[in-house]
Design a protein around this motif. Structure first.
Motif, PDB file in Angstrom:
ATOM      1  N   GLY A 113       7.145   5.442   8.611  1.00  0.00           N
ATOM      2  CA  GLY A 113       5.897   6.003   8.107  1.00  0.00           C
ATOM      3  C   GLY A 113       4.835   4.969   7.773  1.00  0.00           C
ATOM      4  O   GLY A 113       3.840   5.297   7.134  1.00  0.00           O
ATOM      5  N   SER A 154      -0.741   1.895   5.208  1.00  0.00           N
ATOM      6  CA  SER A 154      -0.503   3.214   4.635  1.00  0.00           C
ATOM      7  C   SER A 154       0.985   3.491   4.810  1.00  0.00           C
ATOM      8  O   SER A 154       1.539   3.242   5.880  1.00  0.00           O
ATOM      9  N   ASP A 156       3.451   6.553   4.618  1.00  0.00           N
ATOM     10  CA  ASP A 156       3.551   8.006   4.546  1.00  0.00           C
ATOM     11  C   ASP A 156       5.006   8.372   4.267  1.00  0.00           C
ATOM     12  O   ASP A 156       5.846   8.308   5.162  1.00  0.00           O
ATOM     13  N   SER A 157       5.292   8.689   3.016  1.00  0.00           N
ATOM     14  CA  SER A 157       6.656   9.052   2.627  1.00  0.00           C
ATOM     15  C   SER A 157       6.570  10.131   1.560  1.00  0.00           C
ATOM     16  O   SER A 157       5.506  10.688   1.318  1.00  0.00           O
ATOM     17  N   PRO A 160       3.466   8.911  -1.067  1.00  0.00           N
ATOM     18  CA  PRO A 160       2.553   8.107  -0.254  1.00  0.00           C
ATOM     19  C   PRO A 160       2.062   6.889  -1.035  1.00  0.00           C
ATOM     20  O   PRO A 160       1.913   6.938  -2.259  1.00  0.00           O
ATOM     21  N   ARG A 162      -0.089   2.730  -0.625  1.00  0.00           N
ATOM     22  CA  ARG A 162      -0.848   1.719   0.099  1.00  0.00           C
ATOM     23  C   ARG A 162      -0.219   0.374  -0.244  1.00  0.00           C
ATOM     24  O   ARG A 162       0.074   0.089  -1.410  1.00  0.00           O
TER      25      ARG A 162
END
Length: 187
Positions: A113, A154, A156-157, A160, A162
């Motif tokens: 992700g 980024s 994505d999990s 989320p 950064r």
């Protein structure tokens, strides 16, 4: 390159890869948190600062920092709210911040992700003094502009996030790696 230097660099690559990627082929990739923790264990890094705080509308640079009408701003940025963890390591034993950052990022690329949002190297990032003082609030990060590197990912999990990674090189024995992980709050 001398044989001793070549052997040292080869050993560095093997040790670094084994530190960051210890699973067998086909195993689940480690989390970013695990990779950050492994930097503390790496024999050529020394953690000099770390912090954790709740942030609201924290600005993340997705472009170079530049002066516009007398004010310093990112060319492009986004604002996120959540928990910000920040770490700064001194890199030692003749290894460069760029080398450690490169090996760390190879492992980050394996995290499911993960997408790179922005990267810059050298003067394309903007003024190094502004990154050190205004962006990261870490004076030790002020180094040569031609040797700075910055990446934003980024993640994505389920939570989320950064990931920001910045390397600074002041001199041969004062090289730093700075990592920030902002785990975003639920909307």
């Amino acid at each position: 390159m001398t044989l001793a230097n070549f052997c040292s660099r080869s050993l560095f690559s093997v040790l670094t890869l084994s530190m960051f990627w210890t699973g067998p082929a086909g195993a689940a990739a480690p989390s970013v948190e695990t990779l950050i923790a492994q930097l503390n264990e790496y024999p050529h890094t020394r953690l000099i600062t770390s912090s954790e705080q709740q942030v609201i509308d924290h600005e993340i640079g997705l472009g170079a920092i530049q002066k516009v009408r007398g004010e310093w701003h990112f060319k492009k940025s986004e604002r996120k709210t959540g928990t910000l963890q920040a770490y700064t390591w001194l890199i030692g034993n003749g290894f460069s911040a760029a080398e450690v950052m490169s090996e760390f990022l190879k492992s980050v690329a394996q995290v499911e992700g993960t997408t790179e949002l922005f990267n810059c190297d050298g003067r394309a990032c903007g003024r190094a003094v502004q990154w050190a003082n205004r962006v990261f609030n870490e004076r030790v990060l002020y180094g040569r502009e031609d040797l700075q590197r910055y990446r934003v990912y980024s993640i994505d999990s389920a939570q989320p996030a950064r990931l920001l990674v910045y390397s600074a090189e002041r001199s041969e024995d004062r090289q730093y790696l700075h990592v920030e992980l902002l785990v975003m709050a639920a909307p």
